[in-house]
Design a protein around this motif. Structure first.
Motif, PDB file in Angstrom:
ATOM      1  N   VAL A  60     -48.802  -9.634  12.921  1.00 19.30           N
ATOM      2  CA  VAL A  60     -48.389 -10.326  11.697  1.00 19.30           C
ATOM      3  C   VAL A  60     -47.052 -11.027  11.885  1.00 19.30           C
ATOM      4  O   VAL A  60     -46.874 -12.174  11.471  1.00 19.30           O
ATOM      5  N   ILE A  61     -46.093 -10.347  12.535  1.00 19.33           N
ATOM      6  CA  ILE A  61     -44.788 -10.963  12.756  1.00 19.33           C
ATOM      7  C   ILE A  61     -44.922 -12.181  13.652  1.00 19.33           C
ATOM      8  O   ILE A  61     -44.296 -13.223  13.423  1.00 19.33           O
ATOM      9  N   THR A  62     -45.771 -12.099  14.697  1.00 19.56           N
ATOM     10  CA  THR A  62     -45.983 -13.247  15.579  1.00 19.56           C
ATOM     11  C   THR A  62     -46.572 -14.423  14.820  1.00 19.56           C
ATOM     12  O   THR A  62     -46.122 -15.572  14.965  1.00 19.56           O
ATOM     13  N   LEU A  63     -47.570 -14.152  13.961  1.00 18.82           N
ATOM     14  CA  LEU A  63     -48.179 -15.220  13.169  1.00 18.82           C
ATOM     15  C   LEU A  63     -47.182 -15.819  12.185  1.00 18.82           C
ATOM     16  O   LEU A  63     -47.172 -17.038  11.953  1.00 18.82           O
ATOM     17  N   MET A  64     -46.319 -14.983  11.592  1.00 15.33           N
ATOM     18  CA  MET A  64     -45.307 -15.490  10.659  1.00 15.33           C
ATOM     19  C   MET A  64     -44.317 -16.398  11.370  1.00 15.33           C
ATOM     20  O   MET A  64     -43.936 -17.450  10.849  1.00 15.33           O
ATOM     21  N   VAL A  65     -43.889 -16.003  12.575  1.00 16.14           N
ATOM     22  CA  VAL A  65     -42.947 -16.827  13.329  1.00 16.14           C
ATOM     23  C   VAL A  65     -43.587 -18.156  13.723  1.00 16.14           C
ATOM     24  O   VAL A  65     -42.982 -19.229  13.595  1.00 16.14           O
ATOM     25  N   LEU A  66     -44.845 -18.103  14.185  1.00 13.64           N
ATOM     26  CA  LEU A  66     -45.537 -19.335  14.566  1.00 13.64           C
ATOM     27  C   LEU A  66     -45.734 -20.243  13.355  1.00 13.64           C
ATOM     28  O   LEU A  66     -45.586 -21.469  13.458  1.00 13.64           O
ATOM     29  N   ALA A  67     -46.079 -19.662  12.200  1.00 12.97           N
ATOM     30  CA  ALA A  67     -46.251 -20.463  10.992  1.00 12.97           C
ATOM     31  C   ALA A  67     -44.937 -21.122  10.579  1.00 12.97           C
ATOM     32  O   ALA A  67     -44.915 -22.286  10.154  1.00 12.97           O
ATOM     33  N   TRP A  68     -43.833 -20.393  10.717  1.00 13.02           N
ATOM     34  CA  TRP A  68     -42.525 -20.975  10.371  1.00 13.02           C
ATOM     35  C   TRP A  68     -42.179 -22.137  11.294  1.00 13.02           C
ATOM     36  O   TRP A  68     -41.677 -23.168  10.856  1.00 13.02           O
ATOM     37  N   ILE A  69     -42.461 -21.976  12.593  1.00 17.06           N
ATOM     38  CA  ILE A  69     -42.178 -23.050  13.548  1.00 17.06           C
ATOM     39  C   ILE A  69     -43.013 -24.284  13.230  1.00 17.06           C
ATOM     40  O   ILE A  69     -42.516 -25.412  13.214  1.00 17.06           O
TER      41      ILE A  69
END
Length: 211
Positions: A16-25
């Motif tokens: 989830v944290i990886t997906l959140m970071v990618l979505a923010w980028i």
């Protein structure tokens, strides 16, 4: 039930944290396209919103800039641009400070973050991992001499903040550890331990256990 729940958390939290970071980028880079005229924006050309176009445009722009700057004409343009910025008082200080740091960190010829070191910090008997960033410069080099090194001590779990130290070379132990492994070790707060170097006692013991 508790064991299964914790196991599930260990699987979902990094994902989830990886997906959140990618979505923010992706969302941040998509905002770059808002400065373009409305007629040439992807939403207007395609008729619908396509996430991630900003990422592709940014990567393409960086690649084209690198290709252009690699030839003689591009180098002349970059030199002209930098000479223009050097005439603006405030911009000059900011631009060249950032440029020196980025050249040092990203250039293949630079020496920043090339070695992982073991030092005693914040006092004797307490050890931590640091990264060698070079040698003391300026007037500090005149007072300290050649037997000192400049190191960066990152904080945990956020390695982007830390402390800059200049200490005697004899007080820094160079580790047989890659910078990537050292960063993982720091970010994980010591949970993700790097592999033991070949030939060490720990490496031999691990090899025997795995047989």
């Amino acid at each position: 039930m508790k064991k299964y729940f914790v196991t599930g958390l260990l699987i979902w939290i990094p994902l989830v944290i990886t997906l959140m970071v990618l979505a923010w980028i992706v969302n941040t880079l998509d905002q770059i396209l808002l400065i373009a005229p409305a007629a040439v924006r992807p939403d207007a050309l395609l008729g619908f919103h396509l996430p991630g176009v900003g990422v592709l445009v940014t990567l393409l722009l960086i690649l084209i800039t690198g290709l252009a700057a690699a030839n003689f004409v591009g180098q002349r343009l970059v030199g002209f641009w930098e000479s223009l910025l050097s005439r603006i008082p405030v911009v000059k200080s900011i631009y060249y400070s950032v440029k020196q740091v980025s050249d040092t960190l990203l250039s293949s010829n630079g020496q920043a973050f090339r070695k992982a070191l073991l030092i005693q910090y914040p006092h004797q008997g307490i050890w931590t991992i640091a990264f060698q960033t070079g040698k003391p410069g300026g007037d500090a080099a005149r007072h300290l001499g050649d037997d000192f090194v400049s190191v960066y001590v990152p904080t945990t779990p956020n390695p982007t903040s830390g402390f800059f130290l200049m200490l005697p070379r004899k007080d820094a132990i160079e580790l047989d550890m890659s910078v990537d492994d050292a960063l993982k070790y720091i970010i994980s707060m010591g949970v993700v331990a790097p592999p033991s170097p070949p030939g060490s006692a720990l490496h031999s013991s691990a090899a025997l256990l795995n047989r």
